[in-house]
Design a protein around this motif. Structure first.
Motif, PDB file in Angstrom:
ATOM      1  N   ALA A  64       0.833  -1.205   0.000  1.00 45.79           N
ATOM      2  CA  ALA A  64       0.000   0.000   0.000  1.00 45.79           C
ATOM      3  C   ALA A  64       0.876   1.267   0.000  1.00 45.79           C
ATOM      4  O   ALA A  64       0.579   2.238  -0.699  1.00 45.79           O
ATOM      5  CB  ALA A  64      -0.935   0.005   1.198  1.00 45.79           C
ATOM      6  N   GLU A  65       1.947   1.251   0.762  1.00 50.18           N
ATOM      7  CA  GLU A  65       2.851   2.405   0.778  1.00 50.18           C
ATOM      8  C   GLU A  65       3.510   2.602  -0.566  1.00 50.18           C
ATOM      9  O   GLU A  65       3.722   3.724  -1.018  1.00 50.18           O
ATOM     10  CB  GLU A  65       3.914   2.228   1.869  1.00 50.18           C
ATOM     11  CG  GLU A  65       3.378   2.418   3.290  1.00 50.18           C
ATOM     12  CD  GLU A  65       4.444   2.140   4.341  1.00 50.18           C
ATOM     13  OE1 GLU A  65       5.593   1.798   3.991  1.00 50.18           O
ATOM     14  OE2 GLU A  65       4.092   2.261   5.534  1.00 50.18           O
TER      15      GLU A  65
ATOM     16  N   GLU B  73       1.032   4.330  -2.825  1.00 48.58           N
ATOM     17  CA  GLU B  73       0.889   5.750  -2.490  1.00 48.58           C
ATOM     18  C   GLU B  73       2.045   6.565  -3.042  1.00 48.58           C
ATOM     19  O   GLU B  73       1.866   7.696  -3.492  1.00 48.58           O
ATOM     20  CB  GLU B  73       0.802   5.932  -0.964  1.00 48.58           C
ATOM     21  CG  GLU B  73      -0.509   5.489  -0.368  1.00 48.58           C
ATOM     22  CD  GLU B  73      -0.518   5.622   1.148  1.00 48.58           C
ATOM     23  OE1 GLU B  73       0.463   6.134   1.723  1.00 48.58           O
ATOM     24  OE2 GLU B  73      -1.512   5.193   1.748  1.00 48.58           O
ATOM     25  N   GLU B  74       3.251   6.001  -3.030  1.00 46.50           N
ATOM     26  CA  GLU B  74       4.419   6.725  -3.547  1.00 46.50           C
ATOM     27  C   GLU B  74       4.330   6.896  -5.058  1.00 46.50           C
ATOM     28  O   GLU B  74       4.792   7.891  -5.602  1.00 46.50           O
ATOM     29  CB  GLU B  74       5.692   5.974  -3.173  1.00 46.50           C
ATOM     30  CG  GLU B  74       6.037   6.052  -1.703  1.00 46.50           C
ATOM     31  CD  GLU B  74       7.268   5.239  -1.356  1.00 46.50           C
ATOM     32  OE1 GLU B  74       7.924   4.700  -2.266  1.00 46.50           O
ATOM     33  OE2 GLU B  74       7.563   5.128  -0.161  1.00 46.50           O
TER      34      GLU B  74
ATOM     35  N   ASN C 176       1.609   7.314  -6.792  1.00 40.42           N
ATOM     36  CA  ASN C 176       0.530   8.241  -7.164  1.00 40.42           C
ATOM     37  C   ASN C 176       0.874   9.614  -6.828  1.00 40.42           C
ATOM     38  O   ASN C 176       1.374  10.390  -6.438  1.00 40.42           O
ATOM     39  CB  ASN C 176      -0.777   7.845  -6.462  1.00 40.42           C
ATOM     40  CG  ASN C 176      -1.368   6.604  -7.088  1.00 40.42           C
ATOM     41  OD1 ASN C 176      -1.081   6.303  -8.233  1.00 40.42           O
ATOM     42  ND2 ASN C 176      -2.176   5.907  -6.334  1.00 40.42           N
TER      43      ASN C 176
END
Length: 165
Positions: A158-159, A162-163, A165
């Motif tokens: 998930a991290e 996020e990076e 996007n």
């Protein structure tokens, strides 16, 4: 010569012993000589909690019962013996093994576990198995490791999303 009434009573006791052995998962033969009445009462109470009972029978009647079941307890049916009948497999064995550690006068001689004769070493192995709750705790502890690893992996994924996007 023994009367017919006495013979019938003995046959009834042999049938009772045979029935108890058939319906028990664990049967332990032990010597109790030297134990006080209080010690024996304490053992009976602990075993009652583990759904087991202790009985004292004449060795000749006990021998007839095990002979009827084609079991061999030769050499163990001498002296004052008591017999433990447990409906569960492990708990009664654990209770009597722990009691024998505390009281050196109690001598476990032989057992019948799930219909087979078991020597003292086999009984000790069964006594060393953790309880059902302990085994379930060990299983849960082993499974939680995989859940934790999955959670860490999903969090890292998930991290990473996020990076990007």
């Amino acid at each position: 010569m023994a009367s017919q009434k006495v013979l019938n009573e003995k046959k009834a006791v042999v049938a009772e012993i045979t029935d108890k052995i058939k319906n028990s998962e664990s049967v332990i033969l032990f010597q109790y000589q030297g134990l006080t009445v209080a010690d024996l009462s304490q053992l009976r109470n602990k075993l009652r909690e583990a759904d087991a009972e202790v009985k004292v029978y004449k060795n000749t009647l006990l021998k007839r019962a095990v002979d009827d079941l084609n079991l061999s307890l030769d050499g163990f049916l001498e002296g004052p013996n008591a017999i433990l009948f447990g409906k569960n497999l492990l708990e009664p064995i654990k209770v009597i093994a722990d009691f024998a550690k505390e009281n050196d006068k109690l001598d476990i001689r032989v057992g019948i576990i799930s219909g087979d004769v078991a020597d003292i070493n086999t009984i000790r192995e069964y006594a060393s198995i953790p309880s059902r709750e302990g085994l379930l705790t060990m299983l849960a502890g082993g499974m939680i490791q995989y859940v934790r690893d999955l959670a860490i992996g999903l969090n890292l994924y998930a991290e990473g999303l996020e990076e990007n996007n």
